[in-house]
Design a protein around this motif. Structure first.
Motif, mmCIF file in Angstrom:
data_model
loop_
_atom_site.group_PDB
_atom_site.id
_atom_site.type_symbol
_atom_site.label_atom_id
_atom_site.label_comp_id
_atom_site.label_asym_id
_atom_site.label_seq_id
_atom_site.Cartn_x
_atom_site.Cartn_y
_atom_site.Cartn_z
ATOM 1 N N LEU A 33 -0.946 -13.336 12.166
ATOM 2 C CA LEU A 33 -1.659 -12.556 11.098
ATOM 3 C C LEU A 33 -0.965 -12.444 9.891
ATOM 4 O O LEU A 33 0.240 -11.723 9.657
ATOM 5 N N HIS A 34 -1.349 -13.154 8.890
ATOM 6 C CA HIS A 34 -0.682 -12.956 7.383
ATOM 7 C C HIS A 34 -1.094 -11.944 6.597
ATOM 8 O O HIS A 34 -2.159 -11.341 6.870
ATOM 9 N N TYR A 35 -0.127 -11.251 5.966
ATOM 10 C CA TYR A 35 -0.607 -10.116 5.143
ATOM 11 C C TYR A 35 0.346 -9.939 3.952
ATOM 12 O O TYR A 35 1.389 -10.605 3.950
ATOM 13 N N ARG A 36 -0.241 -9.298 2.825
ATOM 14 C CA ARG A 36 0.594 -9.310 1.768
ATOM 15 C C ARG A 36 1.108 -7.696 1.528
ATOM 16 O O ARG A 36 2.164 -7.410 1.132
ATOM 17 N N GLU A 37 0.235 -6.912 1.889
ATOM 18 C CA GLU A 37 0.386 -5.412 1.588
ATOM 19 C C GLU A 37 0.396 -4.407 3.001
ATOM 20 O O GLU A 37 1.091 -3.500 3.471
ATOM 21 N N HIS A 38 -0.604 -4.947 3.899
ATOM 22 C CA HIS A 38 -0.691 -4.130 5.090
ATOM 23 C C HIS A 38 -0.336 -4.795 6.500
ATOM 24 O O HIS A 38 -1.134 -5.660 6.886
ATOM 25 N N ALA A 39 0.840 -4.517 7.088
ATOM 26 C CA ALA A 39 1.049 -5.193 8.300
ATOM 27 C C ALA A 39 0.219 -4.705 9.463
ATOM 28 O O ALA A 39 0.256 -5.649 10.250
ATOM 29 N N ASP A 40 -0.084 -3.556 9.531
ATOM 30 C CA ASP A 40 -0.633 -3.099 10.723
ATOM 31 C C ASP A 40 -2.193 -3.411 10.752
ATOM 32 O O ASP A 40 -3.086 -3.208 9.807
ATOM 33 N N PRO A 41 -2.654 -4.055 11.735
ATOM 34 C CA PRO A 41 -4.212 -4.513 11.896
ATOM 35 C C PRO A 41 -4.962 -3.072 11.673
ATOM 36 O O PRO A 41 -4.655 -1.963 12.147
ATOM 37 N N ASP A 42 -6.119 -3.374 11.280
ATOM 38 C CA ASP A 42 -7.014 -2.313 11.137
ATOM 39 C C ASP A 42 -7.590 -2.051 12.380
ATOM 40 O O ASP A 42 -7.286 -2.574 13.609
ATOM 41 N N ALA A 43 -8.361 -0.793 12.579
ATOM 42 C CA ALA A 43 -8.666 -0.173 14.063
ATOM 43 C C ALA A 43 -9.393 -1.094 14.772
ATOM 44 O O ALA A 43 -8.971 -1.263 15.923
ATOM 45 N N ALA A 44 -10.292 -1.758 14.275
ATOM 46 C CA ALA A 44 -11.244 -2.552 15.308
ATOM 47 C C ALA A 44 -10.354 -3.710 15.582
ATOM 48 O O ALA A 44 -10.421 -4.115 16.810
#
Length: 255
Positions: A33-44
């Protein structure tokens, strides 16, 4: 025992990217999972990862930065011991401008994030593909490519470039890499939408409904499985691409 497919989903921890990643987890894939600002996956997405015992990791990168883009696939290889063989270019830059206010810097930045970075990542994934280990790339586009309007031209032109890159890459990266596009319509509203606006907009669609994130994710999952398809763009938009809208949806049906 063969390893499951490894999918890199850019922008994969939030919003539409997270919905796509959750669907691929359900298909039994491992996730980068690439991210720029939010490393933690959303709840779903976190729930889907837990439910399917998905092997996953998150990787930071600024898609406007060439060194970050070039370093993303090697970082994934170092973590998983292999390169991704599924790439979903979902991350996107969208800013508000028009033909009078867009400047050279805005056009260049949108092109870097929305067209150049996905094309480079697709090429790097394809370079590691083979007859024994084929790859597939799915570019997330926008239904507005069918009938561009004058709002947000920096964004629109970058998505038009990515649509053409989809066809170019499909020709040049075959036979070991397939490249397809999925073009959503209005799906997840931003804070700029007013109460009731989404319902009114849905009524203007030829199908009388808007696509859901799950609809988009299903289309991506189909594209990944569609072994005899490449170079195609699938619109998942309630039929919006059949209509020429004069403005961006956020400016329509506001009252």
């Amino acid at each position: 025992m063969s390893l499951p497919p490894l999918a890199l989903v850019t922008g994969g921890t939030r919003r539409l990217g997270a919905a796509i990643a959750a669907r691929l987890a359900g298909e039994g894939m491992s996730l980068a999972l690439h991210y720029r600002e939010h490393a933690d996956p959303d709840a779903a997405l976190a729930a889907a990862i837990a439910a399917h015992a998905t092997d996953w990791a998150a990787f930071p990168a600024d898609l406007a930065d060439e060194s970050d883009v070039e370093g993303l696939i090697p970082a994934i290889e170092a973590h998983f011991g292999r390169a991704p063989n599924v790439l979903v270019n979902s991350a996107s830059l969208w800013t508000e401008d028009d033909l009078a206010t867009a400047d050279m810097a805005s056009y260049a930045l949108h092109f870097r994030v929305n067209a150049a970075a996905p094309t480079i990542l697709a090429t790097r994934v394809a370079a590691r593909a083979s007859a024994a280990a084929p790859a597939v790339v799915v570019n997330i586009l926008d239904q507005r490519i069918a009938h561009p309007h004058g709002d947000q031209p920096s964004y629109t032109l970058s998505k038009l470039a990515l649509a053409e890159a989809t066809r170019l890459l499909a020709r040049t990266l075959a036979p070991h890499t397939r490249v397809l596009g999925v073009a959503p319509g209005l799906t997840i509203p931003t804070n700029e939408y007013v109460p009731g606006q989404m319902v009114r907009l849905a009524a203007t669609m030829p199908l009388g409904r808007l696509a859901s994130p799950e609809d988009i994710a299903d289309a991506v999952a189909w594209a990944v499985r569609a072994r005899s398809s490449t170079g195609q763009i699938l619109f998942v938009d309630g039929g919006a691409s059949l209509v020429s809208y004069d403005r961006d949806f956020v400016r329509l049906e506001r009252d």
